[in-house]
Structure formats: C-alpha cells, structure tokens
Write a protein that holds these residues in place. Structure first.
Motif, short mmCIF file in Angstrom:
data_model
loop_
_atom_site.label_atom_id
_atom_site.label_comp_id
_atom_site.label_asym_id
_atom_site.label_seq_id
_atom_site.Cartn_x
_atom_site.Cartn_y
_atom_site.Cartn_z
N ARG A 25 0.94 -1.18 -0.01
CA ARG A 25 0.13 0.07 0.00
C ARG A 25 0.83 1.26 0.09
O ARG A 25 0.68 2.48 -0.74
CB ARG A 25 -0.89 0.12 0.93
N SER A 26 1.99 1.21 0.69
CA SER A 26 2.72 2.43 1.02
C SER A 26 3.53 2.71 -0.42
O SER A 26 3.54 3.86 -0.94
CB SER A 26 3.76 2.20 1.99
N ALA A 29 1.08 4.18 -3.00
CA ALA A 29 0.63 5.48 -2.66
C ALA A 29 1.95 6.49 -3.23
O ALA A 29 1.64 7.58 -3.74
CB ALA A 29 0.27 5.67 -1.05
N ARG A 117 -5.99 6.77 -0.81
CA ARG A 117 -6.85 6.32 0.48
C ARG A 117 -6.13 6.05 1.61
O ARG A 117 -5.84 5.00 2.02
CB ARG A 117 -7.63 4.95 0.13
N PRO A 118 -5.51 7.35 2.05
CA PRO A 118 -4.76 7.25 3.35
C PRO A 118 -5.28 6.57 4.58
O PRO A 118 -4.27 5.96 5.19
CB PRO A 118 -4.57 8.85 3.48
N ARG A 119 -6.36 6.26 4.73
CA ARG A 119 -6.73 5.48 6.07
C ARG A 119 -6.66 4.14 5.90
O ARG A 119 -6.45 3.60 7.23
CB ARG A 119 -8.46 5.72 5.99
N TYR A 120 -6.11 3.51 4.81
CA TYR A 120 -5.56 2.23 4.59
C TYR A 120 -4.06 1.98 4.85
O TYR A 120 -3.64 1.00 4.79
CB TYR A 120 -6.06 1.48 3.25
N LEU A 121 -3.40 3.33 5.10
CA LEU A 121 -2.02 3.54 5.16
C LEU A 121 -1.64 2.94 6.42
O LEU A 121 -2.44 3.50 7.57
CB LEU A 121 -1.26 4.37 4.51
N PRO A 123 0.08 4.10 10.27
CA PRO A 123 -0.10 5.31 10.50
C PRO A 123 1.29 6.47 10.26
O PRO A 123 1.02 7.64 9.77
CB PRO A 123 -0.01 5.17 12.15
N ARG A 126 0.96 7.08 6.55
CA ARG A 126 -0.03 8.02 6.34
C ARG A 126 0.25 9.51 6.40
O ARG A 126 -0.01 10.39 5.59
CB ARG A 126 -1.36 7.44 7.06
N THR A 130 0.79 11.91 3.20
CA THR A 130 -0.09 13.27 2.90
C THR A 130 0.63 14.39 3.08
O THR A 130 0.28 15.35 2.27
CB THR A 130 -1.26 12.92 4.32
#
Length: 542
Positions: A25-26, A29, A117-121, A123, A126, A130
């Motif tokens: 995910r990271s 992103a 979708r930062p909420r799935y990264l 902490p 994220r 962001t």
C-alpha cells in the motif's frame, strides 16, 4: 474468482489498497504521488479513470512540448523569443494559462490523495505521504501562480512604460539611444535635463560607445530635418541662456507647436540637438527620473563601483559645525540608491566634467550588474521602481532585441567620450562654448570604426582642416583634442589630475580620512580640498 470479477469491473492496474499488504500500500501511494508530480493525469489513468486521466495526460504532453519548444527557441532565436514574450497579449495569455495549470495541478493532487486512500496506510506512512503530497501541491501550484503574477506584473509595467508600434532597425549597424537624467524637484518649475548622453550600440556585437554631452555646451546644432533649425538656423546660440540642458524646457514651453502630435516635444527637440551635434541618427530616448533613480538602484540591491578619489556629498551637518560635507573614500564602494545619486551628482570642489565621468562609470556599472539573476530574484521590486523611473518612446516590440543586446553589452567595456574635458581640451578651455562640430563628428566616427574593425567613415562635416587636424600624431590645443586621447577609452581620462602637491596623508603621517577633510573645510582650506578631489573623476567597474 474474486480477482477475476474485480478485473472485469475496474481496470485498475495497481494493487487493491484494501487487500494488499501494508508495505505494498505504501509503495502504491508513493508511486501515485510521483506520477502526479512529474506527469499529471497518469495516476488517474493507471487507477482506472481513463477519461479524466487521458484528458489530463494530453494536456500534460502538450505543456511539456511547449516547454521543450521554448527552450529550443531560446537556444536558436533568443531575441525573437524575448520579443514574442514582450508583447502584452502574449504575457496576458501566458499568465492566464499558468493560473489554469496551477488550479488543475492542485486538483490532480487532491484527486490523487483520494485514490491513495490514506486511511488504509500505516500510521507513519499516512502522515508522511499526506504531508509530502500537500507540500508538493502547494509548491508546484504556488510556483505556477507566482509565475502568472510575474508575467502580469511585467505586462503592466511594459504597457505603462513602453510605447506601441513596430520595432525600428539599426542605422548603419548601430542603435543610437538618447539618455536623459531629468530633475523635476519641487523647488523647480517643469523638468530640467541635468545629464544628457547618447548610447550607441553595435547591433551585432553589443559593443557600446557612451557619449556624454556637458549641460553647459553652447551653440548646439539641430539635425537638418528639425523644426528647431528654422528657429535657430545657426545653432542654439542665444548666449549664456542657450545651454544644452535648456533645450528641453525651451522646446516644451515655447515651441511645442512645432511638434504637432508629438507626446514630448522637449525630448524630441533634445534628440534632434544630440543628432546634429554628434552626427549620429538618434532613434529613441530614455528619460530617467532622478527621484526614481534611487528606488531603482535599491530594487537592484545596490550598485558597486571602484572609485579612484575622494568624492564629496552634502548630508547632515557635523556636530557643532556649519559644514555638512561628507565624503566617499577611494576604493570599491557598494552604493544604495541615495548614495549612488550623491556619487553621480557631486561637483563640489571639482567641475561638471568630473561628475560626467562618474555618471558614465555608474551607467556602465548598472548595465554590467543588471543580470538575469538580478532580474529574477528582484523582479517585482524592479518592476515597481521601473514605472517610477523611466519615460521612453522605445516600442514594446523592441524589447526582445534590446534585452538580447544588453547581455552582450554587459560583457563588453564601454568606450566613453565626453564632448568637453578631458576628451576635447581641458576644463578651462572654451570648447564647450565654441565646440568644433566637425572635429566631434570625426572623433565619433573613429571610435565607431575601431569597434567595428573597419575603416572610419567620413561624415559630410568631417572634411578640410578638421580632417587634417585629427590626422596629426600629436594633436594640438587648436584641434580641440588633448594629448591623453590614446588612453581615454579604457579609462575616463584625466580632467584635473591630482597636483603633485596634493596631500596624500595628514600632517602627522596618518592616512587621509573623512574627519580630516571636514576639518580642512572648517578652517577654510578649500584649496587643499580641490587638490585632493581633483582625481575623483576616476572610476571603474569592478
């Protein structure tokens, strides 16, 4: 089976941010962020939004193509490019385009944030991604917005200062521009031209000749087609009132009717007098307001010269004294606007010819130090000062060729010529009262020929005795040219060289300093001050 259904519904080429492991995910992103930074629209395309992504990518490709085209044109036809961007409609269009691009790029960053979708990264990822995205969005969009502001500011200044109309071509391979230093102080009626010069620049090489005209020059000749020639057929010769710097005011107040449709009759008449006096066709003028001059120097960040002598100026009165003279010491000096104005206008204990030499030096220093770096880093302050500084009839269409030429001129030392001491006679001679125009024309053509490495051209006036006098190996006083001719083009030349008995130290052996010079004035030893200041015409550009 689930993977097959997802692929058919959503042509997303990247891993699913919901089901993928945290490290994936990271990376996903970060990849999307880089795509939006360097190629807007591509993040949307790979994430499945083909319509939006495809449109923005086409815009991006077009913009990069324009950037490459501009860079290539800058290398091949820089003067044309500068001239193109000097046009008001181009600057307006470019500034609007930058505003649209700034807003569009910002929206793409925000859309990319939604795709990430930062909420799935995790902490830490994220917060970091962001924050990085927001910083990049503000930096890129802010830069484009500032570029739009700069272009619009330049458009306003150019429109307010420069005239409309087509560019003019060089005459005999040179551009000849009259430069006036104007003073409209509150205690004076109207405008007075305190300094007048002609800047003649080779259109190909940028080699420049700066011809300074003493304000007390008399019997000035007007060009053959000048309306003022009908009023003064034998030259501007009404006596001591007819000094060169009075032509501007005289034409404005008394002969404006001779120039119907001319915005500035005073400037036009003075240009015609410079043309008749120098024998060079004057194509345009630039009038520099003394009040705005200081602001312009400050906007540039100051100006640096190497002063050869002690230069006096008037400031605050010294404590318990009636003397208000202060002194710039010899050596390298970085002047503020106010100091540069004092340096250029000082003539206490010396003559007008001393300050002419310093003005020539200061003009060359300004051109040498007015670099693209200075323009970029101080653009807004220079534009603000420029509107208060300059009046000119140079057309906007000319800016491209002139800016390109200015770069060449910066790298080439000026040749300087003063129509008086030291180049024609001495400060005590009557050359400025009874100038020999044929000799002036001959000398100017010699200097121009030396710059172009060609044989000197003979002007109609440069015949007979004047031609013979300038061919002499040792010019005589009768020719109006002194014996320091050979070195005057690399240095301002000597006007009143420091006498052999000029003090070089204080009586106790200490070096000369400002306090000692003030003491000399307090005790009335102005004779010593005149000797000390006699070489303050010496000045160079470091």
């Amino acid at each position: 089976m689930t993977s097959t259904r997802r692929s058919s519904r959503n042509p997303d080429l990247l891993p699913d941010p919901v089901s993928a492991p945290a490290p994936v995910r990271s990376k996903r992103a970060l990849f999307l962020l880089l795509l939006t930074t360097f190629f807007p629209g591509s993040a949307q395309w790979v994430s499945g939004n083909r319509a939006l992504g495809g449109f923005v990518m086409r815009v991006t490709i077009t913009c990069w193509a324009l950037v490459i085209l501009v860079l290539a044109t800058a290398l091949i036809k820089r003067d044309w490019l500068l001239g193109f961007f000097a046009q008001a409609w181009v600057q307006l269009g470019a500034s609007l385009l930058l505003v649209v691009l700034a807003a569009g790029w910002l929206l793409m960053f925000l859309n990319t944030l939604a795709i990430i979708r930062p909420r799935y990264l995790a902490p830490g990822a994220r917060i970091g991604l962001t924050a990085t995205l927001l910083v990049l969005a503000l930096a890129i969009s802010g830069s484009l917005g500032y570029g739009a502001f700069v272009l619009n500011k330049g458009r306003e200044t150019i429109s307010n200062v420069f005239s409309a109309g087509p560019a003019f071509k060089p005459v005999d391979g040179r551009y000849n521009i009259a430069v006036f230093g104007a003073d409209a102080a509150g205690n004076r009626e109207g405008v007075r031209t305190d300094s007048m010069s002609l800047l003649s620049v080779d259109a190909k090489t940028g080699k420049s000749l700066l011809i300074s005209i003493p304000r007390n020059l008399q019997n000035a000749q007007f060009s053959a087609d000048s309306p003022m020639r009908k009023v003064y057929p034998e030259g501007y010769n009404c006596g001591d009132e007819c000094l060169f710097n009075a032509i501007y005011r005289n034409a404005t107040d008394n002969h404006a009717d001779l120039y119907p449709g001319v915005a500035n009759p005073g400037a036009q008449a003075t240009m015609e007098a410079i043309e008749g006096t120098t024998g060079l066709k004057v194509q345009a003028y630039v009038m520099i307001d003394m009040a705005g001059f200081a602001g312009f120097i400050n906007a540039m960040g100051g100006v640096t010269v190497d002063s050869g002598g002690w230069v006096p100026y008037n400031g605050k009165y010294w404590p318990n004294s009636s003397v208000n003279t202060h002194w710039f010491a010899p050596g390298e000096q970085k002047f503020t606007g106010k100091q540069a104005l004092w340096f250029a206008r000082s003539r206490d204990f010396t003559t007008d010819y001393h300050r002419i030499a310093r003005q020539q030096c200061l003009q060359q220093a300004m051109i040498s130090q007015f670099s693209p770096k200075t323009m970029l880093t101080r653009f807004t302050s220079i534009m603000d000062a420029g509107e208060q500084l300059v009046e000119t009839d140079i057309p906007q269409q000319q800016l491209g060729s002139f800016l390109n030429l200015a770069d060449k001129a910066r790298a080439t030392p000026f040749k300087r010529l003063t129509l008086g001491a030291p180049d024609f006679g001495s400060a005590s001679d009557k050359f400025s009262t009874y100038p020999k125009f044929d000799v002036i024309h001959e000398r100017i053509q010699e200097l121009i020929a030396a710059q172009s490495d060609s044989a000197p051209k003979k002007t109609p006036a440069a015949t007979g005795e004047s031609a013979k006098s300038t061919q002499s190996a040792s010019p005589t006083k009768d020719s109006g040219i002194n014996s320091s001719e050979a070195k005057r083009n690399s240095e301002p030349g000597e006007i009143n060289a420091s006498p052999s008995d000029a003090p070089t130290a204080q009586p106790d052996g200490a070096e000369l300093d400002e306090r000692y010079l003030v003491t000399l004035e307090q005790i009335g030893r102005t004779d010593l001050l005149e000797k000390i200041a006699a070489n303050n015409n010496e000045c160079s550009v470091p």
